[in-house]
Write a protein that holds these residues in place. Structure first.
Motif, mmCIF file in Angstrom:
data_model
loop_
_atom_site.group_PDB
_atom_site.id
_atom_site.type_symbol
_atom_site.label_atom_id
_atom_site.label_comp_id
_atom_site.label_asym_id
_atom_site.label_seq_id
_atom_site.Cartn_x
_atom_site.Cartn_y
_atom_site.Cartn_z
ATOM 1 N N ASP A 63 0.825 -1.197 0.000
ATOM 2 C CA ASP A 63 0.000 0.000 0.000
ATOM 3 C C ASP A 63 0.873 1.266 0.000
ATOM 4 N N PRO A 64 0.796 2.085 -1.057
ATOM 5 C CA PRO A 64 1.653 3.284 -1.114
ATOM 6 C C PRO A 64 1.071 4.464 -0.353
ATOM 7 N N THR A 65 -0.113 4.282 0.258
ATOM 8 C CA THR A 65 -0.736 5.428 0.937
ATOM 9 C C THR A 65 -0.385 5.491 2.431
ATOM 10 N N VAL A 66 0.198 4.404 2.959
ATOM 11 C CA VAL A 66 0.552 4.391 4.393
ATOM 12 C C VAL A 66 2.062 4.223 4.535
ATOM 13 N N LEU A 67 2.662 5.097 5.318
ATOM 14 C CA LEU A 67 4.108 5.068 5.504
ATOM 15 C C LEU A 67 4.403 4.895 6.987
ATOM 16 N N CYS A 68 5.169 3.870 7.321
ATOM 17 C CA CYS A 68 5.512 3.604 8.716
ATOM 18 C C CYS A 68 6.929 4.106 8.972
ATOM 19 N N VAL A 69 7.090 5.042 9.911
ATOM 20 C CA VAL A 69 8.397 5.637 10.190
ATOM 21 C C VAL A 69 9.023 4.921 11.383
ATOM 22 N N VAL A 70 10.193 4.328 11.195
ATOM 23 C CA VAL A 70 10.856 3.581 12.271
ATOM 24 C C VAL A 70 12.242 4.139 12.545
ATOM 25 N N GLU A 71 12.774 3.779 13.718
ATOM 26 C CA GLU A 71 14.109 4.268 14.094
ATOM 27 C C GLU A 71 15.201 3.539 13.314
#
Lengths: 207, 207
Positions: free
Chosen positions: A85-93
């Motif tokens: 899914d290109p609409t949700v971006l998960c930002v991680v450390e």
């Protein structure tokens, strides 16, 4: 006899290997010595395998040009996967955190790896993290991201980083969410720390 | 989703490094992953150092032609040291045991490393150990050895090996001794195992 024995004066290949292994995290001199003797018992092919793996990993692997994950190509497999899914971006450390989320098989969107958290006392500000790369990506033509899930760790630094990103990204029109904190599955209230309990209560939901 | 994600199908350099590190003793997949990411953060020079140490240790180090210690020369430093007593020979299971005795600085004679213990069930007999090399050495002209200290470990295999060597060497006219077993210094009778206590009592000395 307080002076070293003559055969200890010269740095021999075994001592050098023990020293090199001892620079790895969590491996003290005793463990390094045990590992070195194990490797020498296994012989040359074993050592060659490990040496090649070490060199290939550090020479061929770099950052994905899109999400900053580690990859041996221009783009990582997740960014190249059209089914995600290109609409949700998960930002991680970290890349390790990305991998942990992948293992849960709960998330089918894209990622962005910050490579750290804000730590002003250690001189780590937004410029030391991959924040600029995130903004460039979000502003690029064709970017379909609508929601950003801030999945930094529920630590002081992780929370501060999430707060910083929320203030940065909300004005740009993105839906910014934060992963839930609370008691881990299988956890026990009796042994949970007060901060976790307080977070679990504050984050309670209707059922 | 039970099938692997597409980006997991190919063995990438990181997975290969994790796999190679995971073959080391005491390092499971989690530790191997942590080590791999640490190494990749350190970069190419760090990996190159470790790779070189691995290859040098396994390529340049072999057995001392006299005592079977590990060395990168024909003879190890202990055998080449003219100040060491050539009349006492300490027989040990492994190079690690030799090093432990050296660290105690209690012994100034020579060594012989068996590289194992007798273990008939695993197919390890005298021929699989460096027993032949010991006999060749003791029978060589110019050999000054008078006493052999059997310093194999006080385990079932170590005791069996010591007993075997005692029966082999005593008829050849050597004085054969065995290292003492008993409570370790700083140990506590309350917590000692029955076998150690029984050995400590059997081995009691006048004072």
């Amino acid at each position: 006899m307080s002076s070293p024995l003559p055969h200890e004066r010269r740095v021999d290949p075994i001592a050098r290997l023990v020293q090199a292994l001892g620079r790895l995290p969590g491996i003290g001199e005793k463990s390094a010595t045990r590992l070195a003797f194990f490797i020498m018992r296994q012989g040359r092919d074993f050592a060659q395998d490990l040496a090649t793996a070490l060199l290939e990993a550090t020479e061929r692997v770099g950052l994905c040009e899109t999400c900053m994950n580690l990859t041996d190509e221009l783009q990582c497999g997740i960014c190249r996967d059209a089914r995600r899914d290109p609409t949700v971006l998960c930002v991680v450390e970290t890349v390790q955190d990305l991998r942990a989320i992948e293992r849960s098989r709960e998330f089918a969107g894209q990622y962005h790896v910050l490579h750290g958290t804000l730590a002003p006392l250690e001189g780590i500000g937004p410029d030391q993290l991959k924040v600029k790369e995130l903004l460039v990506r979000l502003r690029a033509g064709g970017c379909e991201v609508k929601e950003l899930i801030l999945a930094t760790n529920p630590s002081v630094e992780g929370e501060a980083t999430a707060l910083y990103l929320q203030k940065l990204l909300t004005p740009l029109g993105f839906e910014v969410t934060r992963i839930a904190s609370g008691l881990p599955i299988g956890g026990d209230l009796e042994y949970a720390d007060p901060a976790t309990i307080s977070r679990a209560i504050a984050g309670r939901r209707h059922m």
